[in-house]
Design a protein around this motif. Structure first.
Motif, PDB file in Angstrom:
ATOM      1  N   ASP A 177     -60.623  48.868 -94.031  1.00 49.12           N
ATOM      2  CA  ASP A 177     -60.134  49.474 -95.262  1.00 49.12           C
ATOM      3  C   ASP A 177     -61.333  50.056 -96.017  1.00 49.12           C
ATOM      4  OD1 ASP A 177     -59.608  49.023 -98.413  1.00 49.12           O
ATOM      5  OD2 ASP A 177     -57.713  49.498 -97.425  1.00 49.12           O
ATOM      6  N   ARG A 178     -61.313  51.362 -96.237  1.00 50.18           N
ATOM      7  CA  ARG A 178     -62.447  52.053 -96.858  1.00 50.18           C
ATOM      8  C   ARG A 178     -62.738  51.529 -98.263  1.00 50.18           C
ATOM      9  NH1 ARG A 178     -66.991  54.739 -95.813  1.00 50.18           N
ATOM     10  NH2 ARG A 178     -65.947  55.949 -94.174  1.00 50.18           N
ATOM     11  N   GLU A 179     -61.698  51.311 -99.065  1.00 50.70           N
ATOM     12  CA  GLU A 179     -61.897  50.838-100.441  1.00 50.70           C
ATOM     13  C   GLU A 179     -62.533  49.453-100.450  1.00 50.70           C
ATOM     14  OE1 GLU A 179     -59.256  49.974-104.494  1.00 50.70           O
ATOM     15  OE2 GLU A 179     -58.390  51.161-102.849  1.00 50.70           O
ATOM     16  N   LYS A 180     -62.061  48.574 -99.560  1.00 52.46           N
ATOM     17  CA  LYS A 180     -62.628  47.229 -99.472  1.00 52.46           C
ATOM     18  C   LYS A 180     -64.080  47.294 -98.988  1.00 52.46           C
ATOM     19  CE  LYS A 180     -60.739  43.887 -99.945  1.00 52.46           C
ATOM     20  NZ  LYS A 180     -60.599  42.939-101.054  1.00 52.46           N
ATOM     21  N   TYR A 181     -64.346  48.178 -98.056  1.00 52.25           N
ATOM     22  CA  TYR A 181     -65.704  48.370 -97.539  1.00 52.25           C
ATOM     23  C   TYR A 181     -66.657  48.754 -98.670  1.00 52.25           C
ATOM     24  CZ  TYR A 181     -69.544  50.981 -95.309  1.00 52.25           C
ATOM     25  OH  TYR A 181     -70.773  51.472 -94.950  1.00 52.25           O
ATOM     26  N   GLU A 182     -66.260  49.725 -99.494  1.00 55.69           N
ATOM     27  CA  GLU A 182     -67.102  50.167-100.611  1.00 55.69           C
ATOM     28  C   GLU A 182     -67.296  49.041-101.622  1.00 55.69           C
ATOM     29  OE1 GLU A 182     -68.667  52.904-100.739  1.00 55.69           O
ATOM     30  OE2 GLU A 182     -67.695  54.136 -99.191  1.00 55.69           O
ATOM     31  N   SER A 183     -66.234  48.269-101.856  1.00 57.61           N
ATOM     32  CA  SER A 183     -66.298  47.183-102.830  1.00 57.61           C
ATOM     33  C   SER A 183     -67.275  46.100-102.385  1.00 57.61           C
ATOM     34  CB  SER A 183     -64.903  46.583-103.033  1.00 57.61           C
ATOM     35  OG  SER A 183     -64.951  45.485-103.910  1.00 57.61           O
ATOM     36  N   ILE A 184     -67.199  45.701-101.122  1.00 57.39           N
ATOM     37  CA  ILE A 184     -68.093  44.651-100.623  1.00 57.39           C
ATOM     38  C   ILE A 184     -69.515  45.169-100.488  1.00 57.39           C
ATOM     39  CG2 ILE A 184     -68.590  43.214 -98.592  1.00 57.39           C
ATOM     40  CD1 ILE A 184     -65.571  42.771 -98.354  1.00 57.39           C
TER      41      ILE A 184
END
Length: 412
Positions: free
Chosen positions: A227-234
């Motif tokens: 998940d791109r959004e989760k990737y950026e968040s982490i």
């Protein structure tokens, strides 16, 4: 190879940890079912039961939360039998509580008034001025070093617990995190006076962030997300507390746990009652509401030398699998293990030492209580969330969870 994965699909995240190609931890985060552990609420006392030394708190989450009042008292007072529960807390009182255990099918969440805020290396304990350390830190010099750091950085009477990962970490980094946690707590303190009641005043970070915060180490080779959004968040964790994170985190939109053999085998094993050992022996795991029973059997393993040798080898091999299954299934509460009977006390001690060694890698440490008069090994493990089986398995509508078929004609 060790890696963390986060498989996101249809508003559900499956988070897991693989060590040496074996799945050892697995969590399900259904975004439609809000998690409560770690959340801090401004709640209202709905009922006080002095006979049970308990109060039920409306935190605005459906079922009233359960507060064991004795545990909410300052240290030392909880043993005072003269303490009048009814005078300490009354119906209608507004109090700040933190969730310790998720609500279950029949019970509301368990809460405490002893608020804690966890970081990567330090846990802030604002209502205590004690400096404590993880029991897994055993090096005497390191214990003294951390205690010295704690005494030099403590302020406002806010205590702290040094987590296992704090070992070897520089003072500057520990102080920086301690101060960040203080700022977070002061924000909670400001907001508690201006919100309606009941109300959520602090929400713990989501499960995938928690797992990465607590598990990330030099041993972890990579973190895989789809998940791109989760990737950026982490990825925003990148910094001195998470060195080389950008080198280890990987976005793979096609990642799917169903195409990874070690993950799927681990899940299937965790959902089976019988788990086979490499030697041919097996363990049987029965989870009940009160306790979990684990039985060890030699199965097809016949050994090479004597019966006693076969028994000891099976028990030693079972220790490793039992520890993995406890961790993977997130089995908590009372755990009873029925090892195959051993005649020699040296063999018994060797098996118990091996079990303790295998359990040592568990972040939620199980405590070996001892051996009962019947020769059963008794453990306890703290419960914070519901077990893995509760996420994957539903109760059968025909047998109502008994797992048995009625003899034909009995139900007529």
């Amino acid at each position: 190879m060790d890696y963390i994965f986060v498989d996101s699909k249809d508003n559900v995240e499956i988070i897991g940890l693989v060590e040496d190609y074996n799945l050892v931890e697995l969590y399900i985060d259904d975004k439609e079912k809000e998690k409560q552990v770690g959340n801090i609420y401004r709640g209202r006392v709905e009922n006080v039961l002095p006979g049970m030394e308990a109060a039920f708190i409306d935190i605005g989450e459906g079922k009233n939360a359960y507060l064991y009042i004795k545990q909410a008292l300052p240290k030392g007072m909880e043993k005072d039998k003269k303490v009048n529960i009814g005078e300490l807390i009354k119906k209608g009182d507004e109090i700040i509580v933190q969730v310790l255990k998720e609500p279950s099918k029949n019970k509301g969440a368990k809460v405490t008034t002893h608020i804690t805020l966890p970081g990567r290396y330090v846990i802030l304990t604002p209502y205590s001025n004690k400096i404590s350390l993880s029991r897994k830190i055993v090096n005497t010099d390191e214990i003294e070093r951390l205690k010295g750091i704690g005494k030099s950085i403590i302020k406002h009477g806010y205590g702290m617990i040094f987590r296992t990962k704090a070992a070897g970490i520089k003072r500057e980094l520990l102080e920086e995190e301690y101060n960040l946690l203080i700022d977070m707590f002061k924000k909670i303190e400001r907001e508690r006076n201006f919100l309606p009641c009941p109300k959520l005043i602090y929400k713990e970070i989501d499960l995938s962030h928690q797992i990465i915060r607590d598990v990330y180490s030099e041993r972890v080779n990579k973190i895989i997300l789809n998940d791109r959004e989760k990737y950026e968040s982490i990825l925003s964790f990148q910094g001195v507390m998470f060195p080389k994170l950008d080198e280890k985190i990987h976005y793979d939109k096609d990642f799917n746990i169903f195409y990874h053999r070690e993950i799927m085998e681990g899940i299937k094993t965790a959902l089976n009652r019988k788990v086979f050992l490499k030697s041919g022996g097996y363990i049987v795991i029965d989870e009940t509401e009160a306790l979990t029973a684990i039985d060890v059997n030699t199965g097809k393993f016949i050994g090479d030398n004597s019966l006693e040798d076969t028994v000891v080898k099976t028990n030693l091999e079972a220790c490793e699998e039992i520890a993995r299954q406890i961790r993977l299934r997130d089995i908590t509460g009372i755990i009873i293990i029925d090892f195959i009977d051993m005649k020699d006390n040296k063999d018994v001690s060797m098996v118990l030492e091996r079990l303790e060694e295998c359990l040592s890698s568990d972040r939620n440490k199980a405590n070996i209580i001892g051996i009962t008069k019947l020769g059963l090994v008794e453990l306890t493990r703290k419960k914070t969330r519901n077990s893995l089986t509760s996420s994957f398995i539903k109760e059968c509508s025909n047998c109502n969870g008994s797992g048995r078929i009625l003899y034909r004609g009995i139900d007529n």
